[in-house]
Design an enzyme around this catalytic site. Structure first.
Site, PDB file in Angstrom:
ATOM      1  N   HIS A 154      11.000  -5.712   1.144  1.00 39.27           N
ATOM      2  CA  HIS A 154      10.567  -5.004   2.340  1.00 39.27           C
ATOM      3  C   HIS A 154      11.693  -5.011   3.367  1.00 39.27           C
ATOM      4  O   HIS A 154      12.312  -6.048   3.619  1.00 39.27           O
ATOM      5  CB  HIS A 154       9.307  -5.658   2.927  1.00 39.27           C
ATOM      6  N   ARG A 549       4.721  -2.230  -8.970  1.00 39.71           N
ATOM      7  CA  ARG A 549       3.691  -1.751  -8.039  1.00 39.71           C
ATOM      8  C   ARG A 549       3.776  -0.241  -7.916  1.00 39.71           C
ATOM      9  O   ARG A 549       4.859   0.319  -7.776  1.00 39.71           O
ATOM     10  CB  ARG A 549       3.843  -2.390  -6.654  1.00 39.71           C
ATOM     11  N   GLU A 670      -6.300  -2.652   0.681  1.00 36.25           N
ATOM     12  CA  GLU A 670      -5.498  -2.637   1.907  1.00 36.25           C
ATOM     13  C   GLU A 670      -6.242  -2.149   3.138  1.00 36.25           C
ATOM     14  O   GLU A 670      -6.153  -2.778   4.192  1.00 36.25           O
ATOM     15  CB  GLU A 670      -4.256  -1.759   1.689  1.00 36.25           C
ATOM     16  N   ASP A 711      -1.351  -2.787   6.076  1.00 33.30           N
ATOM     17  CA  ASP A 711      -2.061  -1.536   6.321  1.00 33.30           C
ATOM     18  C   ASP A 711      -3.436  -1.761   6.932  1.00 33.30           C
ATOM     19  O   ASP A 711      -3.918  -0.927   7.696  1.00 33.30           O
ATOM     20  CB  ASP A 711      -2.177  -0.735   5.016  1.00 33.30           C
ATOM     21  N   ARG A 749       1.411 -10.798   2.586  1.00 34.61           N
ATOM     22  CA  ARG A 749       1.718 -11.063   3.993  1.00 34.61           C
ATOM     23  C   ARG A 749       3.126 -10.583   4.342  1.00 34.61           C
ATOM     24  O   ARG A 749       4.056 -10.715   3.564  1.00 34.61           O
ATOM     25  CB  ARG A 749       1.645 -12.565   4.293  1.00 34.61           C
ATOM     26  N   ARG A 882       4.803   3.745   7.673  1.00 39.09           N
ATOM     27  CA  ARG A 882       4.661   2.430   7.064  1.00 39.09           C
ATOM     28  C   ARG A 882       4.483   1.372   8.153  1.00 39.09           C
ATOM     29  O   ARG A 882       4.929   1.528   9.289  1.00 39.09           O
ATOM     30  CB  ARG A 882       5.873   2.103   6.198  1.00 39.09           C
TER      31      ARG A 882
END
Length: 1047
Positions: A154, A549, A670, A711, A749, A882
């Site tokens: 990320h 994913r 989510e 999210d 997280r 995002r």
């Protein structure tokens, strides 16, 4: 948003911290004086003085005067030239980075100096035993614990890797400075080294000029393993084992792995078109290559260490078998190839050169290790073939020599750089003759005899060295095989000549260990050899198993293409029952569903290619297949079907079953809506006989479910998301219990509180009772990876915190709400806060424009900190933005709005009904509510309405400034009601050290915000000015360093 290592915030010693910070700042000032000159230094000092004055005046409660001083500061900064603004932005950014280095150093320093640190294994085991827990129960629970920390790519790590390394080197020098035995000469040399590092940092470009590829991100993740976790794991397991033995009488079994690591780097394709099937395959192979390379280095060290001859019969037999096999192969080779064939092959028994760090302890903490893993081709770059380190020597520099070691056995030794006589010893003519002689086979052998001692006979060679020499042979073969796979070349190794699983590598290592133990050499067995066995047990053959994913809609699109091609209709148009009937029927079948001749779109082909790669690699290399935006049972079965189909196709082509097992399929819930239906989805799945039997047979009766914090927080606000996550976990746990299935919860997280971040121990201890039963998976993202695992000392501490938090949550689960009315209160606060949050973020048509004006959100994309786009789709709404840039932007302005918006309205609604007393009781007794409020209070302590007001006044259109005024009032209201619940007089009263750290950063952080406002104002009227953009990005870097968070 939180300081990432708040678990050990109490471990700062302010006296020593201030001393080190004073040293670093003094040296940096000297560097600046030399690098930028007195004129810029005068402006830096003037800015720092004004900022410090404003902070002190505000701390004294004189708000009006503080605003006057801040306006003076803003006015002076607005008159700077672009070059001056750039210099000031860089200087204050580096001041904050140096503060971060000092903080991290002193946390790790305190950890080393405390005999029984809070939350350590020793401390926690002692507490449990003292509370009456049986030592046997403690032992079994620790040994059966299964925690997996999943590192993700990320995009929240703001610093370039080059600067991260330089920061680590400064931290190392601070460690040396802590020593009490330094002479004056040592201290002078230390200061010189620090000056060099700080100068190097100042002269280094802070900005990434190119966007990283997924392979770059994967290499960065592997680098954390090589530089830190590789050293930390043996320390951590040794500490855990010692504590366990102290309190139960039994050490941790050698191959027990309470903690493992996973990765999303190169596997997370959700909204990232740059992560392709080929990228996933290459990253998986690269990870294997890196593991083999690290093991090879360790085996080299062991071969020097284990020089003894006395061994067990089993090891003796194995060494004899290896010797005979080599003798047979050597004789067979001579019969088939009478002419000598030069190969690169080492003599098993006796290493010919000292390996790197062979003289160092088995697990040095912070030594720098050069990265050896190869470069791979990336999209858009020229492909470069791989070369192993051993092959990067020209043929002219090699000397091949036959050495008779075992009677008639013949081995070949390669010397890469033969020594030559000194030039003064021979005339040019003699040198020419010597050179000609050296190029002959006889000459090579003669020089070799001069250089090397005579090789011992078979009986004199240590059996451990023979066995470990064979291990190294197979490791080298494994590495070469992986290089061939990466290059797309055919593999020429026989299956028995390389390692394919951790068990194959562990077998000879364990034999050596048991032999040493049986011969009374346990002290040797429990050193470097035990550390290597533990590493193999934890890291396996891949270091970190790679999760895949993908978003659920991509699987529906793929099944649409298949069903339409087969004239079965359009899958996505079927209702849920029809889908489940179709999927279950196909899963029970034994034939592939997808025809090999099917023509599909590139997007669908990429999905099918990914499943094919997963079938080829299998569960030996890959971890879980995570379905983002999962909302139904059919989302899970769709992946199971596509996975099964790919495995059938690959097995049919190869004529043998696929390697490893099928991947665990993990639904990720989510949004608030999906979280509310999570339990029902799991019940629907487990009610299907095929699925339940599949879980029991192939996944040991374990269902894994992932819950997303990012999210859900963006969807409903932090408080509502926290409550919905809590209830969803309760429901999922209950669903699995009803069907007799074990549950592992996977927590997605982020680093900031707005994305579920916070201190690890606090987060785990506040989960619903029964949701942590010895198993846990959790992501660590971006800057969190560097902060928690960037150095071995801090990594050991974090691993201990994970272990003890999960242990306590298992053996002493958090209390459920004492009063059922507390749940009703949470429901009411959640509903009110969600309504308030959504009415502002989604229902107010002015909000999106206000967000774009008041924050640097639009400019964040130029940071080049991640390979994926900032939006899932091309729309401009908040829904498709995002979570990371959403929180990152608000963090920059010090509003940190996503973490608290709505909370004040929810608490006010309940407090106004006379429920303050009940809320205070819940805060004191219920871990979930206490941790939620504490984290929000921590965020509020970092928010600064006066700084936010500067952004609004300078950047927001006059017609929308009223919205900003209302939001700042809401911030103050939230602070008021949070303090009413906690009973604190001021924010962060229960974390004085953290508050002091935050306050110490403000004189350097506030000028950066003022500079950012001025630069944004200029940039928005001159959008093509690249130097202005660079200045803005530097302020973003600096503010992220000061806030200790990005997104």
């Amino acid at each position: 948003m939180t300081d990432i290592t708040d678990d050990i915030a109490e471990e700062i010693s302010f006296q020593s911290y201030d001393d080190d910070l004073g040293l670093l700042f003094s040296l940096f000032n000297d560097v600046l004086q030399r690098e930028v000159g007195p004129y810029i230094m005068e402006k830096i000092e003037r800015t720092r003085t004004l900022s410090q004055s404003a902070c002190l005046i505000r701390a004294a409660g004189i708000e009006g005067t503080a605003e006057v001083v801040e306006k003076q500061l803003a006015s002076e900064l607005s008159n700077l030239t672009l070059e001056e603004a750039l210099m000031l932005a860089r200087a204050f950014s580096h001041f904050l980075s140096l503060m971060g280095i000092a903080e991290t150093h002193h946390r790790s320093r305190k950890t080393r100096n405390v005999a029984q640190a809070s939350k350590s294994c020793d401390d926690t085991f002692n507490q449990l035993i003292q509370s009456g827990l049986s030592p046997d129960v403690l032992y079994e629970t620790v040994c059966n614990q299964a925690v997996e920390i999943v590192l993700t790519a990320h995009p929240t790590q703001i610093n370039r890797r080059t600067l991260q390394y330089k920061h680590i080197r400064i931290s190392h020098l601070l460690e040396v400075n802590d020593r009490k035995d330094l002479t004056q000469e040592d201290q002078d040399a230390l200061i010189e080294d620090l000056v060099r590092e700080i100068t190097s940092i100042w002269q280094t470009d802070e900005l990434r000029r190119h966007k990283p590829t997924p392979l770059d991100e994967a290499r960065a993740g592997l680098n954390y393993v090589e530089q830190s976790l590789w050293k930390a794991i043996p320390h951590y397991l040794r500490r855990l084992s010692n504590a366990l033995k102290k309190h139960t009488g039994r050490p941790l079994p050698l191959t027990c792995t309470p903690i493992r690591f996973g990765s999303w780097m190169g596997g997370d394709r959700d909204g990232n078109p740059n992560v392709t099937a080929k990228v996933t395959r290459d990253v998986s192979l690269l990870s294997r290559w890196m593991a083999i390379d690290l093991y090879t280095r360790e085996v080299d060290n062991l071969r020097f260490e284990l020089s003894m001859n006395h061994c067990s019969n089993s090891l003796s037999y194995l060494a004899h078998d290896i010797t005979n096999k080599e003798k047979y192969e050597g004789e067979r080779h001579m019969r088939l190839n009478p002419t000598p064939k030069h190969q690169s092959h080492h003599v098993h028994g006796l290493p010919t050169q000292l390996p790197a760090q062979a003289d160092a302890p088995s697990c040095t903490e912070c030594t720098e290790v050069e990265s050896h893993y190869p470069r791979l081709d990336v999209p858009g770059s020229e492909y470069k073939p791989l070369k192993s380190k051993d092959e990067q020597v020209t043929s002219s520099s090699k000397v091949d020599l036959k050495v008779n070691v075992y009677g008639n056995q013949t081995n070949t030794v390669t010397i890469q750089q033969p020594l030559t006589p000194k030039s003064g010893s021979f005339s040019p003519n003699q040198l020419g003759q010597k050179k000609s002689f050296a190029e002959t086979q006889v000459g090579k052998a003669s020089f070799r005899k001069l250089l090397e001692p005579s090789m011992p006979q078979e009986s004199a060679i240590s059996p451990y060295r023979i066995v470990l020499g064979d291990v190294k042979d197979k490791l080298m073969n494994t590495r070469r095989r992986l290089e061939q796979l990466l290059e797309g070349l055919p593999c020429d190794q026989e299956p028995g000549d390389y390692y394919d699983s951790p068990d194959q590598l562990l077998q000879p290592l364990m034999l050596c260990y048991e032999s040493l133990q049986s011969c009374g050499s346990g002290i040797l067995a429990d050193g470097r050899l035990a550390d290597l066995i533990r590493r193999v047990s934890v890291f396996g053959m891949v270091l970190m198993k790679l999760d895949l994913r993908q978003e659920s809609g991509r699987h529906s699109d793929t099944l649409d293409a298949i069903t339409e091609y087969l004239d079965m209709g359009t899958y996505s148009e079927w209702d849920e029952n029809t889908r489940l009937q179709f999927l279950t029927r196909e899963l029970k079948g034994k034939r592939p569903l997808v025809p090999p001749t099917i023509k599909v779109s590139p997007e669908v082909k990429e999905v099918l290619d990914t499943f094919r790669v997963s079938a080829e690699l299998g569960s030996d290399s890959l971890g879980a297949y995570v379905i983002s935006m999962a909302s139904s049972a059919s989302d899970v079965l769709a992946v199971e079907l596509l996975q099964k189909d790919a495995r059938l196709a690959v097995a049919g082509e190869k004529g043998k079953p696929c390697r490893g097992g099928s991947l665990r399929v993990v639904p990720l819930f989510e949004t608030v809506k999906d979280l509310r239906s999570a339990g029902a989805v799991i019940r629907e799945l487990l009610s299907i006989d095929w699925y339940k039997n599949h879980i029991i047979k192939n996944h040991n009766g374990h269902q894994e479910v992932m819950v997303g914090y990012s999210d859900s927080g963006k969807d409903a606000g932090r408080f509502a998301a926290a409550w919905e996550l809590y209830k969803a976990q309760e429901d999922v746990v209950a669903a699995c219990k009803e069907y007799g299935i074990k549950i592992t919860l996977f927590h997605g997280r982020g680093g900031s509180i707005g994305r579920g971040g916070g201190p690890t121990h606090l987060a785990i201890q506040s989960q619903p009772p029964g949701s942590v039963m010895g198993t846990l998976r959790s992501t660590e993202q971006g800057e969190m990876v560097q902060a928690k695992f960037g150095s071995p000392v801090v990594a050991v501490r974090q691993l201990e915190i994970y272990t003890t938090a999960v242990l306590l949550a298992t053996l002493r689960p958090p209390k459920p709400p004492r009063d059922e009315n507390w749940r009703n209160l949470m429901e009411e606060i959640s509903n009110l806060s969600c309504q308030s949050y959504r009415s502002t973020v989604y229902d107010n048509p002015e909000f999106i424009t206000y967000f774009q004006e008041a924050t640097p959100q639009a400019e964040l994309g130029h940071l080049n900190i991640g390979s994926r786009p900032t939006r899932r789709k091309s729309s401009v709404g908040i829904g498709d933005l995002r979570a990371i840039p959403w929180i990152f932007a608000w963090t920059q302005t010090r509003f940190v709005l996503p973490a608290w918006l709505g909370v004040g309205a929810g608490l006010k609604g309940v407090c106004d009904k006379g429920q303050v007393k009940e809320l205070k009781a819940a805060y004191k007794e219920w871990p979930f509510f206490q941790s939620t409020i504490d984290l929000i209070e921590m965020v509020l302590g970092k928010a600064d309405s006066s700084i936010v007001k500067h952004y609004d006044q300078a950047l927001v259109h006059e017609s929308r400034r009223g919205l900003g005024d209302d939001l700042r009032k809401e911030l103050l209201s939230t602070e008021k009601y949070v303090l009413a619940v906690t009973g604190h007089d001021k924010l962060s009263e229960n974390n004085i050290i953290l508050r002091k750290l935050i306050e110490s950063r403000l004189p350097y952080l506030n000028p950066l915000n003022m500079l950012q406002i001025e630069i944004l104002k200029r940039l928005r009227s001159d959008t093509e000015n690249h130097k202005l953009r660079d200045a803005l990005l530097i302020t973003i870097n600096g503010i992220a360093a000061g806030m200790r968070n990005t997104g």
